[in-house]
Design a protein around this motif. Structure first.
Motif, short mmCIF file in Angstrom:
data_model
loop_
_atom_site.label_atom_id
_atom_site.label_comp_id
_atom_site.label_asym_id
_atom_site.label_seq_id
_atom_site.Cartn_x
_atom_site.Cartn_y
_atom_site.Cartn_z
N SER A 351 12.11 -5.92 10.43
CA SER A 351 10.84 -5.49 9.85
C SER A 351 10.34 -4.21 10.52
O SER A 351 9.84 -3.30 9.86
CB SER A 351 9.81 -6.61 9.98
N SER A 354 12.28 -1.29 9.29
CA SER A 354 11.85 -0.93 7.94
C SER A 354 10.59 -0.06 7.99
O SER A 354 10.50 0.95 7.30
CB SER A 354 11.58 -2.21 7.14
N CYS A 384 14.19 -8.37 4.48
CA CYS A 384 13.93 -7.24 5.38
C CYS A 384 14.91 -6.10 5.10
O CYS A 384 14.53 -4.92 5.12
CB CYS A 384 14.07 -7.68 6.83
N ASP A 387 13.95 -4.40 1.88
CA ASP A 387 12.74 -3.61 2.14
C ASP A 387 13.10 -2.31 2.87
O ASP A 387 12.60 -1.23 2.55
CB ASP A 387 11.76 -4.44 2.96
N ARG A 391 12.67 1.11 0.79
CA ARG A 391 11.61 2.02 1.27
C ARG A 391 12.14 3.43 1.46
O ARG A 391 11.39 4.40 1.33
CB ARG A 391 11.05 1.51 2.60
N ALA A 416 9.94 -7.25 -2.22
CA ALA A 416 10.29 -6.02 -1.50
C ALA A 416 10.89 -5.00 -2.46
O ALA A 416 10.55 -3.81 -2.43
CB ALA A 416 11.25 -6.33 -0.36
N SER A 419 8.25 -3.80 -5.22
CA SER A 419 7.23 -2.92 -4.61
C SER A 419 7.79 -1.52 -4.43
O SER A 419 7.10 -0.52 -4.70
CB SER A 419 6.79 -3.48 -3.26
#
Length: 490
Positions: A351, A354, A384, A387, A391, A416, A419
Motif C-alpha cells: 500500500s 502504491s 494492492c 492499485d 495508479r 482499485a 477508481s
C-alpha cells in the motif's frame, strides 16, 4: 539420592547435582547427557527426568529424541515430555504422547490430566474433553484440584458453559483461577450479564480476573466498558498487569482515545511495568491509530528487541499517516535484520509503494512473497498490486493481473481498478471491465457506486438507473463515511 550414589560413580552424582542449577545452556546439558549415557546413569528415571526437563526449555526435537532413547521411563517423565509440548503450543503432539503413555501401560495421574485438559482447551475440542473426562472418572481422579480446574477450564474454553458451570457449582475447592476460567467462558459466548454477575460474586479478585473482564469487554467491542472496568479496578486497589494493559490500549486505539491512552502509558511507567514486545506493540498501535505517529516511532525505537508484529504496526501507522517513504525504509530495515514479514506486513508495504508510485519496488516485493517468504498472495495483496499498477496509468497491465488472479476479484480489487479508470479518464477500459463482471461479484456498495459513476461519465443514464435500481432491490446501501475523534477525553 544415596541409592543413586551407591549404584553409580561419584562423577555421575556430580553430573546430576549440576542439573539442579537453573542456568544451564545446551553445551553443558549435552556434556551431562554424554556423561550419564557413558556411565549408564541415564537409566535412572530421576536423572533422565531432570535432564529432559532442562532440554525441553531449549530444544523440543532433541528432547523428544532423548525421550525415545530412554531405557527406563516413569509417569513423571511422561508428564514432563507432555508438558513440554503443551508449553510449546503443540497440543496434538501432547495428546499423541498421552495415548502412547497408555499404550505403554503407564497410568496417568492428576498432573497428567491437568496437561491433557490444557491441550483440549488449546484445541477447543469439547469431544476430546468429554472422552478424557471419562478416563478421569474411571481412574478416580475427579476430586483432585488440578483435575477439576483443568476440566472447568477445558469446557469453558470450548464454550460448553452448561457443563463448565455445573462442575463449577459442584466444586468445593474453587480458587481465583477457577472463577476466572468460567468468567472467560461466559465472555467468549458473549453472555456479558452472566460474566459480570459471576465477577461480582467472586470472594477474591486479583489482577488476572480483572484483566479477564477488561479483555473480554474489548473482544466484544465494548471499549468504554473496558475503560470503566479499569477505573473500578483502581478504586479496588488492584494493580494492572500486562495483559490488561494491552487490552486497554486496544480499547483506546479503537475509540481514538489519545489522552486516555497517554494516561495508561504514564501508569505503565509509574508502576515500572515491564514493557515487553507485546505491550510495546500495543502502545505503537494505539499512538498510530490516535494520530500521534511521532510517539509511535519513539516507542518503536526504544524497543530492545523487535519482532514482525512491532514492525508491522509501525509500518502500517506510517503508511496511514502519509509517511510511505519512511514505511518502506523500515521494511528494508526489517528485511536486513532477518525478520520475516507476515501477510499484514506485506499489505501495508505494498500500500505504501502504491501511494509513492514505486511500481518496480512494489513488483519486487509482491514477487518476493512467494519466492522468498513462501507466502501465497491473497485477495488484498492482489488489490494492492492492482492499485499500484493502475495508479501509474498501466491499466491494461492491471486488467491482465485481475484476469489472471487465482481467485475471483472481490470488491477490494475491483474498486482499485475502477477508481483508476475514472481517475485516468479511460472510460472504455472501465466500461469493458464493468460489462464483463458477473453481478454476483458486486458485493460491496462502493463497487455499485463506482459502476454507476462510470456509466454516468459516458452518459449512459439507463445503465445508471439499472445499477441504482439493482442496489435498491438487493438492499445494498451506500455506507456513509465517518471518523472517530476524541472530544474532551470522551
Amino acid at each position: 539420592m544415596s541409592l543413586f550414589a551407591s549404584k553409580y560413580s561419584k562423577s555421575s552424582y556430580r553430573a546430576i547435582s549440576h542439573l539442579n542449577r537453573r542456568c544451564l545452556g545446551i553445551p553443558e546439558l549435552k556434556q551431562i547427557q554424554s556423561h550419564l549415557i557413558i556411565a549408564g546413569a541415564i537409566a535412572d528415571p530421576f536423572a533422565a527426568g531432570k535432564l529432559i526437563a532442562h532440554f525441553a526449555i531449549f530444544d523440543l526435537s532433541h528432547t523428544q529424541a532423548l525421550f525415545q532413547l530412554l531405557p527406563q521411563r516413569s509417569t513423571s517423565i511422561w508428564n514432563t515430555i507432555i508438558r513440554a509440548f503443551i508449553e510449546n503450543h503443540k497440543p496434538e503432539n501432547a495428546l499423541s504422547l498421552y495415548k502412547q503413555m497408555l499404550g505403554s501401560n503407564f497410568l496417568p495421574n492428576n498432573y497428567t490430566f491437568s496437561f491433557v485438559f490444557r491441550a483440549c482447551s488449546e484445541l477447543c475440542d469439547v469431544s476430546l474433553g468429554l472422552m478424557y473426562h471419562t478416563h478421569v472418572i474411571r481412574l478416580g481422579w475427579e476430586c483432585y484440584d488440578f483435575v477439576q480446574n483443568g476440566l472447568i477450564h477445558c469446557y469453558a474454553s470450548c464454550r460448553s458453559m452448561k457443563t463448565a458451570r455445573k462442575l463449577f457449582d459442584a466444586s468445593s475447592k474453587r480458587d481465583v483461577i477457577t472463577w476466572t476460567a468460567v468468567i472467560n467462558g461466559y465472555l467468549k459466548i458473549r453472555e456479558d450479564g452472566a460474566a459480570k454477575e459471576l465477577f461480582g460474586q467472586m470472594p477474591e479478585r486479583n489482577e488476572v480476573s480483572w484483566s479477564a473482564m477488561i479483555n473480554g469487554y474489548v473482544q466484544m467491542g465494548l471499549f468504554k466498558e473496558a475503560l470503566e472496568m479499569f477505573n473500578d479496578m483502581q478504586v479496588a486497589g488492584i494493580r494492572l498487569n500486562q495483559s490488561g494493559a494491552v487490552g486497554l490500549l486496544s480499547a483506546c486505539a479503537s475509540l481514538g482515545g489519545l489522552e486516555q491512552g497517554r494516561w495508561i502509558h504514564a501508569y505503565i511507567d509509574r508502576v515500572k511495568m515491564e514493557v515487553d514486545r507485546v505491550l510495546a506493540t500495543a502502545l505503537i498501535d494505539m499512538y498510530s491509530k490516535c494520530g500521534c505517529i511521532d510517539m509511535a516511532c519513539y516507542v518503536f525505537e526504544k524497543m530492545s528487541c523487535r519482532d514482525v508484529f512491532a514492525y508491522t504496526s509501525i509500518i502500517s501507522g506510517l503508511a496511514n499517516h502519509g509517511e510511505s517513504a519512511t514505511a518502506i525504509e523500515l521494511f528494508k530495515r526489517m528485511e536486513d535484520e532477518g525478520i520475516r514479514p507476515n501477510n499484514i506486513t506485506l499489505i501495508c508495504v505494498l500500500s505504501a509503494c502504491s501511494r509513492m508510485g514505486l511500481v518496480e519496488e512494489g513488483l519486487r516485493i509482491f514477487k518476493s512473497m512467494k519466492d522468498v517468504y513462501g507466502i501465497e498472495p491473497g485477495s488484498q495483496h492482489y488489490g494492492c498490486l492492482v492499485d499500484l499498477i493502475s495508479r501509474a496509468g498501466l491499466l491494461e497491465q492491471a486488467i491482465k493481473v485481475v484476469r489472471e488472479m487465482p481467485m475471483n476479484p472481490d470488491s477490494y480489487v475491483l474498486g482499485a481498478l475502477l477508481s483508476a479508470c475514472r481517475v485516468h479518464g479511460d472510460i472504455d477500459i472501465g466500461k469493458e471491465m464493468v460489462e464483463g463482471l458477473d453481478e454476483g461479484r458486486l458485493d460491496h456498495s462502493g463497487i455499485h457506486v463506482l459502476v454507476s459513476n462510470i456509466y454516468a461519465s459516458i452518459g449512459q443514464w439507463d445503465d445508471v438507473e439499472r445499477v441504482r435500481k439493482g442496489m435498491e432491490e438487493n438492499n445494498v446501501k451506500k455506507v456513509p463515511g465517518f471518523c472517530l475523534i476524541e472530544v474532551e477525553g470522551l
